[in-house]
Design a protein around this motif. Structure first.
Motif, PDB file in Angstrom:
ATOM      1  N   ILE A 397      51.566  39.048  37.586  1.00  9.79           N
ATOM      2  CA  ILE A 397      52.518  38.990  38.702  1.00  9.79           C
ATOM      3  C   ILE A 397      51.970  39.726  39.918  1.00  9.79           C
ATOM      4  O   ILE A 397      52.057  39.255  41.058  1.00  9.79           O
ATOM      5  N   ILE A 398      51.385  40.897  39.673  1.00  5.45           N
ATOM      6  CA  ILE A 398      50.834  41.690  40.779  1.00  5.45           C
ATOM      7  C   ILE A 398      49.668  40.965  41.435  1.00  5.45           C
ATOM      8  O   ILE A 398      49.549  40.926  42.665  1.00  5.45           O
ATOM      9  N   ILE A 399      48.811  40.366  40.621  1.00  3.44           N
ATOM     10  CA  ILE A 399      47.656  39.644  41.168  1.00  3.44           C
ATOM     11  C   ILE A 399      48.107  38.470  42.022  1.00  3.44           C
ATOM     12  O   ILE A 399      47.587  38.238  43.123  1.00  3.44           O
ATOM     13  N   LEU A 400      49.119  37.742  41.539  1.00  2.87           N
ATOM     14  CA  LEU A 400      49.582  36.563  42.276  1.00  2.87           C
ATOM     15  C   LEU A 400      50.452  36.921  43.477  1.00  2.87           C
ATOM     16  O   LEU A 400      50.838  36.035  44.244  1.00  2.87           O
ATOM     17  N   SER A 401      50.776  38.187  43.625  1.00  2.92           N
ATOM     18  CA  SER A 401      51.514  38.578  44.829  1.00  2.92           C
ATOM     19  C   SER A 401      50.625  38.478  46.066  1.00  2.92           C
ATOM     20  O   SER A 401      51.115  38.432  47.194  1.00  2.92           O
ATOM     21  N   LYS A 402      49.312  38.448  45.850  1.00  3.08           N
ATOM     22  CA  LYS A 402      48.363  38.216  46.947  1.00  3.08           C
ATOM     23  C   LYS A 402      48.186  36.710  47.140  1.00  3.08           C
ATOM     24  O   LYS A 402      47.819  35.994  46.204  1.00  3.08           O
ATOM     25  N   ARG A 403      48.453  36.238  48.345  1.00  6.96           N
ATOM     26  CA  ARG A 403      48.471  34.792  48.589  1.00  6.96           C
ATOM     27  C   ARG A 403      47.114  34.136  48.345  1.00  6.96           C
ATOM     28  O   ARG A 403      47.042  33.003  47.888  1.00  6.96           O
ATOM     29  N   ASN A 404      46.045  34.855  48.603  1.00  6.36           N
ATOM     30  CA  ASN A 404      44.744  34.224  48.424  1.00  6.36           C
ATOM     31  C   ASN A 404      44.466  33.916  46.957  1.00  6.36           C
ATOM     32  O   ASN A 404      43.756  32.976  46.627  1.00  6.36           O
ATOM     33  N   PHE A 405      45.042  34.710  46.039  1.00  7.98           N
ATOM     34  CA  PHE A 405      44.837  34.440  44.623  1.00  7.98           C
ATOM     35  C   PHE A 405      45.690  33.270  44.155  1.00  7.98           C
ATOM     36  O   PHE A 405      45.360  32.631  43.159  1.00  7.98           O
ATOM     37  N   GLN A 406      46.803  32.982  44.845  1.00  4.80           N
ATOM     38  CA  GLN A 406      47.602  31.820  44.480  1.00  4.80           C
ATOM     39  C   GLN A 406      46.829  30.534  44.745  1.00  4.80           C
ATOM     40  O   GLN A 406      47.046  29.525  44.083  1.00  4.80           O
ATOM     41  N   ALA A 407      45.948  30.554  45.710  1.00  2.00           N
ATOM     42  CA  ALA A 407      45.124  29.381  46.000  1.00  2.00           C
ATOM     43  C   ALA A 407      43.862  29.355  45.143  1.00  2.00           C
ATOM     44  O   ALA A 407      43.212  28.325  45.044  1.00  2.00           O
ATOM     45  N   LYS A 408      43.520  30.492  44.540  1.00  5.45           N
ATOM     46  CA  LYS A 408      42.298  30.585  43.734  1.00  5.45           C
ATOM     47  C   LYS A 408      42.668  31.133  42.368  1.00  5.45           C
ATOM     48  O   LYS A 408      42.389  32.283  42.028  1.00  5.45           O
ATOM     49  N   LEU A 409      43.332  30.282  41.586  1.00  2.31           N
ATOM     50  CA  LEU A 409      43.849  30.726  40.296  1.00  2.31           C
ATOM     51  C   LEU A 409      42.744  31.103  39.320  1.00  2.31           C
ATOM     52  O   LEU A 409      42.927  31.973  38.475  1.00  2.31           O
ATOM     53  N   LEU A 410      41.593  30.435  39.411  1.00  4.69           N
ATOM     54  CA  LEU A 410      40.502  30.766  38.496  1.00  4.69           C
ATOM     55  C   LEU A 410      39.998  32.180  38.762  1.00  4.69           C
ATOM     56  O   LEU A 410      39.726  32.942  37.824  1.00  4.69           O
ATOM     57  N   GLN A 411      39.897  32.543  40.023  1.00  5.36           N
ATOM     58  CA  GLN A 411      39.506  33.919  40.358  1.00  5.36           C
ATOM     59  C   GLN A 411      40.572  34.905  39.889  1.00  5.36           C
ATOM     60  O   GLN A 411      40.258  35.999  39.403  1.00  5.36           O
ATOM     61  N   ALA A 412      41.832  34.510  40.016  1.00  5.33           N
ATOM     62  CA  ALA A 412      42.920  35.358  39.526  1.00  5.33           C
ATOM     63  C   ALA A 412      42.811  35.550  38.021  1.00  5.33           C
ATOM     64  O   ALA A 412      43.055  36.651  37.498  1.00  5.33           O
ATOM     65  N   GLY A 413      42.416  34.483  37.303  1.00  2.86           N
ATOM     66  CA  GLY A 413      42.228  34.595  35.863  1.00  2.86           C
ATOM     67  C   GLY A 413      41.102  35.540  35.490  1.00  2.86           C
ATOM     68  O   GLY A 413      41.206  36.294  34.520  1.00  2.86           O
ATOM     69  N   LEU A 414      40.015  35.506  36.260  1.00  4.60           N
ATOM     70  CA  LEU A 414      38.901  36.426  35.998  1.00  4.60           C
ATOM     71  C   LEU A 414      39.328  37.876  36.215  1.00  4.60           C
ATOM     72  O   LEU A 414      38.984  38.762  35.423  1.00  4.60           O
ATOM     73  N   LEU A 415      40.076  38.111  37.282  1.00  3.85           N
ATOM     74  CA  LEU A 415      40.573  39.465  37.530  1.00  3.85           C
ATOM     75  C   LEU A 415      41.541  39.892  36.435  1.00  3.85           C
ATOM     76  O   LEU A 415      41.521  41.046  35.981  1.00  3.85           O
ATOM     77  N   LEU A 416      42.393  38.956  35.984  1.00  3.65           N
ATOM     78  CA  LEU A 416      43.333  39.260  34.907  1.00  3.65           C
ATOM     79  C   LEU A 416      42.595  39.583  33.614  1.00  3.65           C
ATOM     80  O   LEU A 416      43.031  40.458  32.849  1.00  3.65           O
ATOM     81  N   SER A 417      41.469  38.901  33.362  1.00  2.00           N
ATOM     82  CA  SER A 417      40.681  39.204  32.169  1.00  2.00           C
ATOM     83  C   SER A 417      40.218  40.657  32.182  1.00  2.00           C
ATOM     84  O   SER A 417      40.280  41.360  31.160  1.00  2.00           O
TER      85      SER A 417
END
Length: 712
Positions: A397-417
């Motif tokens: 939830i915190i990661i996706l609060s940044k709009r740029n990560f909503q457009a780059k879900l794969l990068q968000a997944g790497l950060l979540l890992s």
């Protein structure tokens, strides 16, 4: 997909019925119960008395061993010594008694005046002395004592009294239990034998001392019981702790082990209904929370029904997947719960709905995860997995609060890992478990795969939810905001002035919407396309008229009016043909509401022509949402301020206030839920943004004079 949409439309229509909604929550609760009931079913243990155990058995819960506790209490109670009490008043009582006997002897002697008469009346004096004492004392002492007391002189009596009382007081001040009374009397006798009294008075004093010395140290039942009670209360209850090994594989099950197994509930596990009752109560609480989150004070709206169905479908898909993974874990493939992509559901809900629902989903799935992944642990709740799921979901939830990560879900997944690995290591270190390097590597791999798989599954499922429910997600909005989108390129190419105007309005509307808690991203993207209808006749709009005459000067007001009004209708039609989301189409169609084209209306009025004012108004409808209302204000404000000569802070504030008041008086906000307080906030936000755009510029008079000289 069409059949699915029709089915979902019927389902959303049924959700308007409260009874159907309750039935839906009941079905979800039953589904959840079926998924988890096997995970709380007590395990059957095959064990026989005085036979080797077939497996190692650990306690699944902490229970008190009352039998062992009582044995330990009895043991410590026996070790408490008896309590005794020294009766100090006994010494004073006996001293007073002996003192009164001597005093009575002195009184008898004073009653006899003639010495010869005294000698002749010794027996009578002794009898008189007895009469002065109680019958009990007179009977307990020998006659020789009374005779000696009346025969002795006053001085002898006084000396004997002092010595006897001193000895009695000395002996009686120390503890004299029942078995030490005779020894105490002997000590008093020995002390009196060493005095200078006459032989007869020694004998009398000794008899009186022996008579006075009694037991003064007694067993105290109440005090003894109090001491035993305190010791018993200090005994900690003997417990069979959760996870404690009751019997090892191959160990003989003796009577004590058998009793502990029975106490821990292994011998009658099939009769226990408490886990099933607890699971039912837990699911009841969760379903109650569901209903509270999705209750609607009015009739259920389409958006509300969409939110409810998206949440429930996502929840059921995730719960079913968790159950399948937990069944694989039961085959003893190790702790694979950390591989589960728990963040998938949270990311979907966060993108499709909002943070509030995403947090609720994270909490609920974490709670259910503690039950579904309880294999290989004592008890029915795996708190480590539940904590991991909860923190992983919140991280998403915190990661996706940044709009740029909503457009780059794969990068968000790497950060979540990466976050999952940190969370997992924290849990493993807190539990202080002993793991090998292979196990650590296995867990790290699981946490990494969980994060990446969550983002990949989210990317794959998003289009189905968006298409099925007509959802305009943040991801879709960011995609539409791409400058390379064909329609945006069309605006930039065909109507560059309109494009610039749209970008300016987008900046104003986004800030204002975020200030009142509306969807700023939707406002920004909607502004990009709100005037796309102008691309059909771009030269008829002033922002596109560069170095050319205004064609409206040569047209009758009625024709100009039709051209201007058409851009809202044309824009909505173009967006519908391009299959744009309804929210964007509504912005293009409603951003002018039913406002009046004042310029052309007043122009035709000056000609003296009788006209209907409604003919010079936009067809509407009026703004239906806060975002459209704000965009309409920002659109008018930007155009008005841009046409001002030398805009100042005061002029801008007055203009913004006037435009908002005109729309209020014209009832343009009557069909949306924007409040007067929010309009005030919008006004402040627009003024602040416009001050930054149209700030005062410094004039350079010297440079102007120089230019004039050069031109001359």
């Amino acid at each position: 997909m069409g059949n699915v949409q029709r089915y979902l439309a019927k389902l959303k229509e049924l959700l308007g019925n409260r009874l159907f909604k309750l039935l839906l929550f009941l079905l979800v609760g039953v589904f959840s119960y079926i998924m988890m009931v096997s995970n709380v079913t007590p395990e059957k243990i095959n064990v026989e008395l005085l036979q080797p155990a077939e497996q190692t058995i650990r306690a699944t819960k902490t229970v008190e061993d009352t039998y062992q506790t009582e044995l330990e209490k009895d043991e410590v109670a026996k070790q408490v010594p008896d309590a005794y009490t020294l009766k100090k008043e006994y010494a004073q009582n006996k001293v007073d008694l002996i003192s009164s006997i001597f005093d009575s002897g002195l009184e008898v002697k004073k009653e006899i005046e003639d010495e010869e008469q005294a000698k002749e009346s010794i027996p009578e004096q002794a009898e008189s002395l007895k009469e002065k004492l109680t019958e009990e004392v007179a009977n307990d002492l020998s006659d020789s004592v009374f005779t000696s007391l009346v025969k002795a002189s006053e001085q002898e009596l006084r000396i004997s009294k002092d010595l006897t009382i001193t000895v009695i007081n000395k002996v009686m001040t120390s503890s004299i239990p029942s078995n030490e009374v005779e020894n105490a009397k002997r000590r008093a006798e020995e002390d009196l034998k060493l005095t200078s009294l006459t032989k007869e008075m020694k004998r009398t004093s000794i008899e009186l001392a022996r008579y006075a010395i009694i037991q003064n140290y007694f067993f105290d039942q109440e005090k003894t019981e109090e001491q035993r009670r305190k010791v018993i209360e200090s005994v900690e209850p003997v417990k069979i702790l959760q996870g404690q090994i009751i019997v090892e594989e191959g160990q003989l099950v003796d009577r004590e082990i058998y009793r502990q197994l029975e106490l821990a509930g292994f011998l009658n596990a099939e009769d226990s209904v408490l886990p099933f009752l607890g699971l039912a109560l837990f699911i009841f609480v969760v379903m109650g929370g569901f209903y509270y989150y999705f209750r609607s004070p009015d009739a259920v709206k389409t958006s509300h029904s969409n939110q409810m169905l998206i949440f429930i479908i996502t929840f059921m898909i995730t719960l079913g997947t968790m159950k399948i993974i937990s069944m694989v874990q039961e085959l003893k493939y190790g702790e694979i719960s950390f591989f589960f992509p728990i963040a998938m559901a949270i990311m979907l809900v966060r993108i499709l709905l909002n943070e509030r629902y995403a947090i609720a989903m994270a909490i609920i799935l974490a709670g259910f995860g503690t039950i579904l992944f309880n294999v290989h642990i004592p008890g029915n709740l795996n708190f480590s997995v539940g904590l991991y799921f909860l923190l992983s979901g919140i991280s998403a939830i915190i990661i996706l609060s940044k709009r740029n990560f909503q457009a780059k879900l794969l990068q968000a997944g790497l950060l979540l890992s990466g976050m999952n690995i940190v969370i997992l290591f924290a849990i493993l270190l807190i539990t202080n478990g002993h793991y090998s390097e292979i196990e650590y590597l296995f867990y790290v791999l699981g946490a990494g795969i969980s994060g990446i798989a969550s983002s990949i599954l989210t990317i794959g499922l998003l289009p189905f939810f968006e298409a099925g429910f007509g959802i305009l997600s943040s991801l879709k909005l960011i995609e539409l905001s791409n400058p390379n989108h064909p329609l945006l390129r069309k605006i930039l190419t065909d109507a560059p002035g309109t494009y610039h105007h749209s970008v300016m309005v987008a900046n104003l509307a986004e800030s204002a919407c975020e200030a009142i808690g509306a969807n700023g991203l939707l406002a920004r993207v909607g502004c990009y396309y709100h005037d796309i209808g102008k691309t059909r006749r771009p030269q008829f709009f002033i922002e596109n008229q560069l170095n050319q005459d205004n064609p409206h000067d040569k047209l009758p007001p009625g024709t100009s009016k039709d051209i201007i009004i058409a851009h809202a209708v044309d824009g909505a039609d173009m967006l519908r043909k391009a299959k744009f989301p309804t929210e964007i189409v509504d912005i293009a169609e409603q951003h002018h509401g039913t406002t009046l084209l004042k310029y052309f209306y007043h122009k035709v009025c000056k000609d003296g022509t009788e006209i209907n004012e409604a003919d010079y108004r936009y067809p509407g409808p009026k703004a239906q949402t806060k975002e459209i209302a704000v965009i309409g204000i920002a659109d008018s404000v930007e155009a008005a301020v841009r046409s001002m000569n030398h805009p100042t802070q005061e002029k801008i504030e007055e203009l913004v206030k006037q435009i908002i008041n005109d729309r209020i008086h014209d009832k343009q906000f009557a069909e949306c839920d924007i409040t007067m307080r929010e309009l005030s906030i919008v006004q402040d936000s627009l003024c602040e943004s416009l001050h930054g755009i149209f700030h005062s510029r410094i004039e350079y008079p010297e440079l102007s004079k120089l230019e004039q000289k050069v031109k001359a």
